[in-house]
Design an enzyme around this catalytic site. Structure first.
Site, mmCIF file in Angstrom:
data_model
loop_
_atom_site.group_PDB
_atom_site.id
_atom_site.type_symbol
_atom_site.label_atom_id
_atom_site.label_comp_id
_atom_site.label_asym_id
_atom_site.label_seq_id
_atom_site.Cartn_x
_atom_site.Cartn_y
_atom_site.Cartn_z
ATOM 1 N N ASP A 160 0.821 -1.213 0.000
ATOM 2 C CA ASP A 160 0.000 0.000 0.000
ATOM 3 C C ASP A 160 0.854 1.262 0.000
ATOM 4 O OD1 ASP A 160 0.908 -0.536 2.585
ATOM 5 O OD2 ASP A 160 -1.071 -1.094 3.316
ATOM 6 N N ASN A 179 -7.644 -3.849 14.104
ATOM 7 C CA ASN A 179 -9.022 -4.114 13.654
ATOM 8 C C ASN A 179 -9.067 -5.255 12.633
ATOM 9 O OD1 ASN A 179 -7.942 -2.982 11.375
ATOM 10 N ND2 ASN A 179 -9.352 -1.260 11.245
ATOM 11 N N HIS A 201 -7.259 -5.493 9.831
ATOM 12 C CA HIS A 201 -6.973 -5.184 8.418
ATOM 13 C C HIS A 201 -5.646 -5.807 7.973
ATOM 14 C CE1 HIS A 201 -4.883 -1.039 9.404
ATOM 15 N NE2 HIS A 201 -3.969 -1.993 9.306
ATOM 16 N N GLU A 227 -9.678 -2.448 5.140
ATOM 17 C CA GLU A 227 -10.319 -2.246 6.433
ATOM 18 C C GLU A 227 -11.534 -3.175 6.565
ATOM 19 O OE1 GLU A 227 -8.611 -0.708 8.416
ATOM 20 O OE2 GLU A 227 -8.201 1.391 7.954
HETATM 21 C C1 F6R Z 1 1.341 -1.618 6.110
HETATM 22 C C2 F6R Z 1 0.102 -2.350 6.161
HETATM 23 C C3 F6R Z 1 -0.712 -2.449 7.412
HETATM 24 C C4 F6R Z 1 0.116 -2.769 8.645
HETATM 25 C C5 F6R Z 1 -0.774 -2.809 9.891
HETATM 26 C C6 F6R Z 1 0.013 -3.081 11.156
HETATM 27 O O1 F6R Z 1 1.913 -1.694 4.819
HETATM 28 O O2 F6R Z 1 -0.268 -2.866 5.167
HETATM 29 O O3 F6R Z 1 -1.695 -3.430 7.229
HETATM 30 O O4 F6R Z 1 0.745 -3.999 8.467
HETATM 31 O O5 F6R Z 1 -1.452 -1.597 10.028
HETATM 32 O O6 F6R Z 1 0.847 -2.002 11.403
HETATM 33 P P1 F6R Z 1 1.908 -2.056 12.598
HETATM 34 O O7 F6R Z 1 2.920 -3.066 12.233
HETATM 35 O O8 F6R Z 1 2.471 -0.658 12.631
HETATM 36 O O9 F6R Z 1 1.154 -2.402 13.819
#
Ligand code: F6R
Length: 268
Positions: A67, A137, A139, A144
């Site tokens: 992303d 959550n 994702h 989401e």
């Molecule tokens: C980032 C991504 C998100 C993160 C997720 C967890 O490229 O795709 O899905 O993997 O938000 O983020 P952290 O590791 O910061 O808790």
């Protein structure tokens, strides 16, 4: 789904790094799907160390990130391109021309950008190994809750929860985007192997729902139940809400003996 539970975040990074290094050693032209966020930073640190001691080369590797924020230029220190340069690309021998993020400028047509990204992944032979984190959550990427399980690369509006969780990375007064271009859930499921990392108690409920809950759009990571080769590497805190921990540990001990006997982890 294979669930590996280790004692600490350091062990999550170490275990994942061994798996990724082994993968690249076996397939030097591997196509990797990469994630940003706090969780994979320690993994990338270990991969850099493996590269610096001559164990792992990224020379033939191609990468596609999950992303990218909309509205942040690559040189903006909050962009995911910047993150990847800082935490991995500039420290290893990956060719810059083989690193891709789903960047979409404000005046680009997001549908075209999404389609072109999918086509680029296909033209590269598809993703061999997708690294994932997970949101509290549930994702994956920026898919989401309520994202279609059949979704492809497109624009998503981040939830308030995600915006709040990520606000720690932005300085006061910085523009924090609420929109991102993300691989879809169907895009992620097409990867040949998936490696999801999770650490910390704030991920425990999402991990429980992803592994032991029903398959549903409310927990996008539950879609990984449909994948034939998804591995979750968790620390004890992230695994703390799971019910079948004993079974996962039993399977893992059996698996270790198999790997010892046959000498490899991935069947490429
Ligand atoms: C980032 C991504 C998100 C993160 C997720 C967890 O490229 O795709 O899905 O993997 O938000 O983020 P952290 O590791 O910061 O808790």
């Amino acid at each position: 789904m294979e669930v590996i539970i280790v004692d600490s975040p350091e062990q999550v990074a170490n275990r994942a790094a061994r798996m990724v290094s082994e993968f690249i050693q076996k397939k030097s032209n591997a196509v990797l799907g990469l994630a940003t966020g706090s969780t994979p930073i320690a993994l990338y640190r270990e991969l850099i160390a493996a590269h610096q001691c001559g164990e792992t080369s990224f020379r033939g590797v191609t990468s596609f990130n999950l992303d990218e924020y909309i509205g942040l230029a690559p040189e903006n220190s909050q962009s995911y391109r910047y993150f990847m340069e800082e935490h991995l690309f500039s420290h290893v021998d990956i060719a810059a021309k083989n690193t891709f993020l789903p960047s979409c400028k404000r005046d680009d047509n997001p549908r075209k950008v999404g389609r072109a990204y999918e086509e680029k992944i296909l033209a590269s032979g598809g993703i061999d190994l997708q690294i994932l984190g997970i949101g509290s959550n549930g994702h994956i990427g920026f898919n989401e809750p309520s994202s279609s399980l059949a979704s492809r690369t497109r624009v998503k509006t981040l939830t308030r929860e995600t915006v709040d969780a990520n606000s720690r990375l932005f300085d006061d007064g910085d523009f924090q985007p609420h929109l991102a271009m993300t691989m879809g859930i169907a895009t992620i499921l097409e990867a040949r192997h998936i490696l999801l990392l999770a650490t910390g108690e704030n991920k425990a409920a999402a991990i429980r729902d992803a592994i032991e809950g029903p398959l549903c759009a409310h927990c996008p990571a539950s879609a990984l139940q449909m994948h034939r080769r998804a591995v979750m590497v968790l620390d004890r805190a992230a695994a703390s809400a799971l019910e079948e921990t004993d079974y996962y540990q039993w399977v893992e001990s059996q698996h270790v003996s198999l790997v010892e006997e046959y000498g490899h982890y991935y069947d490429l």
